[in-house]
Scaffold this active site. Structure first.
Site, short mmCIF file in Angstrom:
data_model
loop_
_atom_site.label_atom_id
_atom_site.label_comp_id
_atom_site.label_asym_id
_atom_site.label_seq_id
_atom_site.Cartn_x
_atom_site.Cartn_y
_atom_site.Cartn_z
N ASP A 38 85.96 18.76 -28.47
CA ASP A 38 85.68 18.88 -27.12
C ASP A 38 86.78 18.38 -25.95
O ASP A 38 87.00 18.96 -25.22
CB ASP A 38 84.14 18.50 -26.78
CG ASP A 38 83.16 19.15 -27.42
OD1 ASP A 38 83.47 20.31 -27.67
OD2 ASP A 38 82.11 18.93 -27.44
N SER A 83 77.38 30.08 -26.24
CA SER A 83 77.21 28.68 -26.89
C SER A 83 76.59 27.96 -25.63
O SER A 83 76.30 28.27 -24.67
CB SER A 83 78.61 28.09 -27.41
OG SER A 83 78.31 27.08 -28.16
N GLU A 114 64.24 19.70 -27.10
CA GLU A 114 64.18 19.99 -28.48
C GLU A 114 65.49 19.84 -29.13
O GLU A 114 66.36 19.70 -28.66
CB GLU A 114 63.71 21.71 -28.74
CG GLU A 114 64.83 22.55 -28.48
CD GLU A 114 64.66 24.14 -28.05
OE1 GLU A 114 63.21 24.19 -28.40
OE2 GLU A 114 65.37 24.96 -28.18
N LYS A 116 68.50 19.93 -31.30
CA LYS A 116 69.77 20.89 -31.76
C LYS A 116 69.91 20.57 -33.13
O LYS A 116 70.51 19.68 -33.86
CB LYS A 116 70.98 20.26 -30.93
CG LYS A 116 72.27 21.16 -31.18
CD LYS A 116 73.29 21.13 -29.97
CE LYS A 116 74.64 21.36 -30.21
NZ LYS A 116 74.75 22.67 -31.01
N ASP A 118 71.64 21.33 -36.78
CA ASP A 118 72.89 21.43 -37.02
C ASP A 118 73.14 22.37 -38.02
O ASP A 118 73.24 21.87 -39.25
CB ASP A 118 73.70 20.06 -37.54
CG ASP A 118 75.03 20.19 -37.70
OD1 ASP A 118 75.93 21.08 -37.10
OD2 ASP A 118 75.50 18.92 -38.03
N ARG A 137 76.51 34.88 -35.74
CA ARG A 137 77.18 34.87 -34.35
C ARG A 137 78.44 35.72 -34.21
O ARG A 137 78.76 36.20 -33.09
CB ARG A 137 77.54 33.19 -33.85
CG ARG A 137 78.04 33.19 -32.43
CD ARG A 137 78.82 31.93 -32.29
NE ARG A 137 78.15 30.89 -32.63
CZ ARG A 137 77.06 30.46 -31.65
NH1 ARG A 137 76.96 31.08 -30.61
NH2 ARG A 137 76.28 29.36 -32.06
N TYR A 232 64.54 29.87 -31.80
CA TYR A 232 64.30 29.34 -30.45
C TYR A 232 64.36 30.28 -29.15
O TYR A 232 64.07 29.80 -28.11
CB TYR A 232 64.90 28.06 -30.21
CG TYR A 232 66.29 28.12 -30.67
CD1 TYR A 232 67.29 29.01 -29.90
CD2 TYR A 232 66.65 27.55 -31.83
CE1 TYR A 232 68.47 29.24 -30.23
CE2 TYR A 232 67.98 27.82 -32.07
CZ TYR A 232 69.06 28.46 -31.30
OH TYR A 232 70.24 28.48 -31.86
N LYS A 321 74.68 15.53 -27.12
CA LYS A 321 75.16 15.25 -28.45
C LYS A 321 74.96 13.68 -28.66
O LYS A 321 75.20 12.91 -27.93
CB LYS A 321 76.52 15.75 -28.70
CG LYS A 321 77.00 16.97 -28.64
CD LYS A 321 76.51 17.85 -29.96
CE LYS A 321 77.48 19.03 -30.08
NZ LYS A 321 78.52 18.97 -31.08
N CYS A 418 100.66 11.76 -63.58
CA CYS A 418 101.68 11.95 -64.84
C CYS A 418 103.38 11.74 -64.28
O CYS A 418 104.25 12.16 -65.04
CB CYS A 418 101.56 13.48 -65.33
SG CYS A 418 102.20 14.66 -63.71
N CYS A 438 99.73 18.20 -66.20
CA CYS A 438 99.20 16.75 -65.76
C CYS A 438 97.84 16.51 -66.15
O CYS A 438 96.83 17.66 -65.97
CB CYS A 438 99.48 16.97 -64.30
SG CYS A 438 98.60 15.39 -63.62
S1 IVH Z 1 69.73 27.62 -27.52
C1 IVH Z 1 73.02 30.59 -25.10
N1 IVH Z 1 68.44 25.89 -28.74
O1 IVH Z 1 73.70 25.19 -30.91
C2 IVH Z 1 72.87 29.77 -26.22
N2 IVH Z 1 70.86 26.46 -29.59
O2 IVH Z 1 76.08 24.57 -29.26
C3 IVH Z 1 71.35 29.19 -26.48
N3 IVH Z 1 71.62 25.39 -31.84
O3 IVH Z 1 74.71 28.70 -30.16
C4 IVH Z 1 71.33 28.36 -27.57
N4 IVH Z 1 69.63 24.18 -32.02
O4 IVH Z 1 73.53 27.97 -32.58
C5 IVH Z 1 69.72 26.50 -28.81
N5 IVH Z 1 67.40 24.15 -30.17
C6 IVH Z 1 68.52 24.71 -30.05
C7 IVH Z 1 69.58 24.92 -30.75
C8 IVH Z 1 70.85 25.60 -30.60
C9 IVH Z 1 70.85 24.53 -32.50
C10 IVH Z 1 72.88 26.00 -31.79
C11 IVH Z 1 73.10 27.39 -31.76
C12 IVH Z 1 73.80 27.21 -30.16
C13 IVH Z 1 74.68 26.13 -30.43
C14 IVH Z 1 75.37 25.88 -29.10
#
Ligand code: IVH
Length: 686
Positions: A38, A83, A114, A116, A118, A137, A232, A321, A418, A438
């Site tokens: 980032d 994203s 909620e 995120k 991974d 995606r 979601y 994050k 070796c 080797c």
């Molecule tokens: S909402 C417009 N909710 O993280 C995008 N994304 O860094 C709305 N991700 O593209 C995404 N958990 O692939 C959303 N609870 C969550 C998520 C989530 C993981 C991922 C997703 C997104 C990326 C963004």
């Protein structure tokens, strides 16, 4: 910075970011942490805003990374799959809330929080209640079509339950649901135990394993991995879904029978928001899946449209994050590992330290470019993190703690095993040992050869391979076929039973499918999937060896780099010698067995017949049903044609049933299917 220098810096940043995008999205591995990535993007964005003449429409600041993969067909997204803006500090969260309040001064703005997840983004399109298409995606505008693979997730229904239309009060016939595919930590560990037992390389981490699995051409592998998903977001394909809040959205997704995450809080103010971020952060280590942060979303869906999006991210959401779990240790020494193709990987031997539930005493340093970039020296205090990786990594040096005696880590001049000269090929980061004999390379090649997805030789683990090499019984792969029973039986810890079972297993390996034999050769860049594609196009090793670059790139999924590697491999004298000997011992043949012909029964109803599965069955999942048919010599195809022998219709069958009726293809119900599976006959059986 003047314009000329800014231009140079921007070019460098773009190249660097593009390289990391490729590593992350395509190669499923990463060399830097998210916040470092980032920071690169932020620096580029700042340069572009200071010097607008530097901005370019294809700049990484203007696009999302791409996982588009040539082996899969792709299709446009119904709406761009963008994203989220990332943040690392509570200050960023405050700024997000302040911006919302400024934009919408007239009202309170509850915010949903909620996890995120991974994992890997996945979009499912349901039309008339049936899974019509699943997309990754991709580049945000187009995604790769992975419908069959998505249908092999235990939790993703091919057909929704009858009441699905009620969830939307009969407003729509079609919709899309988006979410994140992931692998639970417990399943990840199970898979790695299985792989270890089979002498295979472990999967590096759950996210990469998920990405790799979604892009697997073998649907059985996808089914076996048992991926999970949390959904979601609902996207109407036409009309409106009639949902008011994100909370309602998740409830609707759940009512459709799709999995959602349990942790959802709705904060009324900043204090609540901070409390929920903390609550989720402290839950993190107890979850059976990896989260890399929290997602903040304006709860009122009506406001989403009003707030809109930039090209990369919506203004209604923010990703917060969490920092990776880290610990400080000391690099006590560096050891060098030599891989199957001679790549030398530096590994830091660390003072043992407790981190995220286990003791860490080694960490990969990747390569010497990485060591130089992070300026890591022996004796340095370093910060290590496990992230989701099996092998931890060194994040950075604590330079304030650097002592006088810290010793730089020079690249090797000779192979540590070796002593042969090492070389760094142009355009590659890796140093390689050039001695193909080797012992370290041979040991790795043997491990690869005996692996379950390769020759599947049982009874020969890492220790056994070492014994065979030490005893001088084996110098390369073909020597395995010359092993003598008496000599083996006399090895310490072996005896007659182990010796006989190894020799029998080697005997059986001659009957492996052609694709498994190609994979067993251990050629660089040739994984299971590419081996399968090659096996489908070339009928024997002679045909494969005779192929030129043009005919190789004509194979789906084979790019120019892979084609070049193959041509070079087959021109190599040692490799040709190995192949000649594998032919002489009968492992490679003039005409190879294609997988479907391999030990397939011919005396069942299914033998040689093509069937199509539709709907769901009480007794089996679709992927289990497929396996049952294949084990009886039948072939399961995806669409109904005049060549289809039968359609097996379960509950809520799809349009395939209509097609079967139209073409007059035989239709069997679950009961008839069961009778045939059990070897019985059915009345109308011709
Ligand atoms: S909402 C417009 N909710 O993280 C995008 N994304 O860094 C709305 N991700 O593209 C995404 N958990 O692939 C959303 N609870 C969550 C998520 C989530 C993981 C991922 C997703 C997104 C990326 C963004």
């Amino acid at each position: 910075m003047d314009l000329a220098n800014a231009r140079i810096r921007a070019e460098r940043l773009r190249a660097e970011i593009t390289r990391h995008d490729d590593l992350y999205y395509v190669r499923n591995r990463s060399e830097i942490e998210d916040h470092e990535y980032d920071a690169l993007v932020r620096e580029l964005a700042e340069l572009e805003s200071l010097h607008p003449e530097l901005a370019a429409s294809d700049s990484p600041t203007a696009r999302v990374g791409s996982d588009i993969d040539a082996r899969f067909p792709s299709a446009p997204h119904s709406r761009p799959m963008i994203s989220l803006q990332n943040s690392y500090e509570l200050d960023d969260v405050h700024a997000f809330v302040a911006r919302l309040e400024k934009e919408l001064p007239e009202r309170k703005i509850p915010i949903a929080v909620e996890p995120k997840i991974d994992g890997v983004a996945l979009a499912l399109r349901y039309v008339d209640g049936r899974l019509h298409m699943a997309l990754t995606r991709g580049d945000g505008a187009n995604g790769d079509i992975v419908t069959e693979n998505a249908a092999a997730f235990p939790e993703i229904p091919g057909c929704l339950h009858d009441g699905w239309r009620d969830v939307f009060d009969d407003r729509v016939d079609a919709f899309e649901v988006r979410g994140e595919a992931y692998l639970t930590l417990s399943r990840f560990r199970e898979l790695n135990t299985e792989r270890e037992e089979a002498g295979e390389e472990p999967l590096a981490n759950p996210r990469n394993a998920t990405a790799g699995t979604l892009k697997t051409l073998a649907v059985e592998t996808v089914a076996h991995r048992r991926l999970s998903a949390f959904f979601y977001q609902l996207v109407p394909l036409a009309g409106e879904l009639g949902l008011a809040t994100h909370r309602d959205e998740l409830a609707a997704i759940r009512s459709l029978g799709l999995p959602t995450n349990d942790f959802l809080r709705t904060a009324e103010d900043v204090a609540g928001l901070e409390a929920y971020l903390e609550e989720l952060g402290s839950l993190r280590s107890s979850l059976d899946y990896q989260i890399d942060g929290a997602v903040l979303k304006v709860d009122d869906l009506g406001l989403h449209e009003r707030l809109g999006s930039t090209a990369k991210a919506p203004r209604w959401g923010l990703a917060f994050k969490y920092p990776a779990e880290e610990a400080e240790s000391v690099v006590e020494s560096v050891t060098l590992q030599v891989g199957r193709t001679g790549v030398i990987t530096p590994v830091a031997e660390l003072r043992p330290v407790h981190l995220a539930g286990s003791t860490v005493s080694r960490a990969t340093l990747h390569n010497w470019d990485e060591i130089a970039r992070k300026d890591i020296r022996v004796g340095d205090a370093v910060i290590v993190a496990k992230g989701g990786d099996v092998i931890p990594k060194v994040l950075r040096v604590v330079t304030a703690h650097r002592g006088q005696g810290a010793v730089p880590i020079a690249p090797p001049l000779a192979c540590p095993v070796c002593s042969t000269r090492v070389e760094r090929a142009e355009g590659e980061v890796a140093y390689r040992c050039l001695n193909e004999l080797c012992p370290a390379q041979v040991a790795r090649r043997l491990r690869h050869f005996v692996g379950r997805e390769a020759a599947d030789v049982e009874g020969l683990g890492v220790r056994g391979i070492e014994q065979l090499l030490d005893a001088g019984f084996v110098r390369d792969v073909p020597d395995l076929f010359d092993l003598e029973f008496a000599a083996l039986a006399a090895l310490p810890g072996w005896g007659e039973t182990s010796a006989a079972s190894l020799i029998a297993s080697l005997e059986r390996s001659r009957e492996r499918a052609w694709e498994q034999k190609i994979f067993a050769l251990g050629i660089r860049m040739i994984g299971v999937t590419t081996a399968r594609a090659l096996a489908g196009r070339f009928g024997s090793i002679d045909e494969l060896m005779a192929a030129d670059v043009e005919s190789l790139v004509a194979v789906e999924g084979v790019g120019r780099d892979v084609a070049d590697v193959l041509v070079r491999h087959f021109a190599n004298e040692r490799a040709r010698g190995v192949i000649d000997r594998l032919k002489a011992v009968g492992f490679l043949r003039d005409v190879e067995a294609v997988p479907e012909q391999e030990s397939v029964p011919t005396d069942t109803w299914f033998a040689g017949r093509k069937v199509v599965l539709t709907g769901s069955y009480d007794a089996w999942s679709r992927s289990d049903a497929k396996k049952l048919v294949e084990a009886r010599g039948g072939k399961v195809t995806g669409s109904v044609s005049r060549n289809t022998d039968a359609v097996i219709a379960g509950v809520s069958p799809g349009s395939k049933l209509d097609k079967a009726r139209e073409l007059g293809v035989r239709i069997l119900d679950e009961a008839a299917f069961r009778i045939l599976l059990e070897g019985g006959v059915i009345d109308d059986d011709a």
